[in-house]
Design a protein around this motif. Structure first.
Motif: not given
Ligand SMILES: Cc1cc2nc3c(=O)[nH]c(=O)nc-3n(C[C@H](O)[C@H](O)[C@H](O)COP(=O)(O)OP(=O)(O)OC[C@H]3O[C@@H](n4cnc5c(N)ncnc54)[C@H](O)[C@@H]3O)c2cc1C
Length: 398
Positions: A130-136
């Motif tokens: 996967x790419x561009x992982x973000x946590x919110x």
């Protein structure tokens, strides 16, 4: 117009498919707790990256008892001791005699292979590459992980609990605001020059050698591949060293009257590994929990990094199981403090082993002699040996 984001819901969202993330995923699935792992590397890259190699008895028990598979016991090598070598002589630390425990030589890539296969066998949801992982939204009741799949699909995972098992460069850790997070960090004035070589073992057990030329570790991987390290400057250029120069350097660090001769072979990997100690406090923010290298790193001298990651996961699993099956937050609330007790013991052990066995380039004759006095005190006393043996094989509890 870009395609709409796909949304999936699960109980636990895990960032990172290293040993910590996959082990947690496996344990949760066994307990009937839904989870999804997102991993930025592909399976083959992780499988072929060489890192840790020594498993404490508690790590072996976790892998074996949780039904990953039995390979760690059938293919790993039990080691009942190590040699501390100084003044050109080896002094065996007999783990079985001292504390009744052993460690297992079983490379981290094999741990990964076993865990990845177990997740596949049990139809686990692990998304590689996967790419561009973000946590919110980590302090809300629905934390989220956003990422792009290998095929370009944009995905949002909505979970109840989010676990950051994304290693030392963790993006999850950065979701803990700087004003509520303490970063405890030290750097060492040396590094390890590491090699992998096609050669038979030079000794039946690991040799930790302190010499006037600096430290060397004669370690192993298998019957045909060996891992060795020697202390070097952090700015050393690994590619500038010829095979002959590397072997000569290793040899002069283990030289002694017993005539110990390293078995040489083709070197197929050479790299410089920097030394750092780091702890993030706390390991929790809202519904985000950190495990493994995402929360702490140690220099490799005590062989603690992988073992600490698995110890975190053992604790976090019980806390999550209690939360999802009995609705109790007690263990989750205690997770950070409980895990950090072991982390700081391991930090101390790794720091102690490192400082006792390495030589700073600016060390005075007094400091060099003092370290030899320390090694003599440890190896010359059953109590000293027991302290080392218990730390190396792994403390029974936090
Ligand atoms: C060269 C080397 C030698 C080592 N030798 C030893 C040793 O001898 N003994 C020892 O005990 N320890 C050793 N260690 C440390 C040990 O390898 C680590 O402690 C261990 O890997 C920790 O496991 P982990 O799952 O917490 O982290 P990792 O194994 O680092 O796994 C984290 C995973 O998260 C993924 N990830 C990162 N960011 C993202 C993102 N944004 N999105 C999705 N995925 C992401 C990474 O690709 C990685 O696969 C060594 C480390 C190195 C680098």
């Amino acid at each position: 117009m870009s395609a709409p984001r796909t949304t999936v819901t699960t109980q636990v969202g895990i960032v990172g498919g290293g040993p910590a993330g996959l082990m947690l995923s496996h344990l949760l699935a066994k307990a009937g707790i839904d989870n999804i792992v997102v991993e930025k590397r592909d399976h083959e890259t992780i499988r072929t990256t060489h890192r840790a190699g020594i498993l404490e008895h508690g790590s072996v028990k976790l892998l074996n008892d949780s039904g990953v598979n039995g390979r760690v016991l059938s293919e790993g090598h039990r080691h009942d001791g190590i040699d501390l070598r100084f003044g050109g002589r080896s002094h065996r630390i007999d783990f079985q005699d001292l504390v009744g425990e052993s460690v297992w030589l079983y490379p981290q890539n094999e741990v990964f292979v076993d865990l990845a296969a177990a997740r596949e066998r049990d139809s686990g949801d692990v998304r590689y590459s996967v790419r561009d992982t973000e946590v919110l939204d980590v302090t809300t009741a629905t934390p989220k992980i956003r990422f792009t799949e290998a095929d370009g699909t944009e995905v949002e995972i909505r979970c109840r609990i989010l676990v950051g098992a994304d290693g030392s460069q963790s993006i999850c850790r950065r979701a803990i605001p700087a004003d509520v997070r303490s970063d405890h960090f030290i750097e060492y004035p040396f590094a390890w020059f590491g090699i992998l070589t096609e050669a038979p073992p030079s000794a039946p057990e690991l040799i930790y050698a302190r010499s006037e030329h600096g430290f060397a570790l004669i370690s192993q991987r298998s019957e045909t591949v060996q891992r060795m390290y020697f202390q070097c400057d952090p700015a050393e250029d690994a590619s500038a060293w010829t095979e002959e120069r590397i072997w000569d350097e290793l040899q002069r660090r283990v030289e002694g009257p017993d005539g110990l001769e390293l078995k040489r072979g083709r070197i197929f990997e050479q790299m410089v590994l920097p030394f750092r100690s780091y702890v993030c406090e706390p390991l929790r923010h809202g519904n985000l929990f950190l495990a493994g290298d995402a929360g702490h790193t140690v220099p490799p001298t005590g062989a603690k990094g992988l073992n600490l990651a698995l110890a975190d996961v053992g604790l976090l699993f019980h806390a999550l199981d209690s939360f999802f099956s009995a609705g109790s937050s007690t263990l989750l609330d205690a997770y950070s403090e409980t895990a950090l007790r072991r982390v700081w013991k391991a930090q101390n052990f790794s720091y102690w082993m490192t400082s006792m066995l390495h030589t700073r380039s600016d060390a005075t004759p007094f400091e060099r002699k003092r370290s030899l006095g320390e090694l003599a005190a440890v190896t010359g006393s059953r109590y000293g040996q027991q302290y080392l043996a218990e730390g190396y094989t792994g403390w029974p509890d936090n």
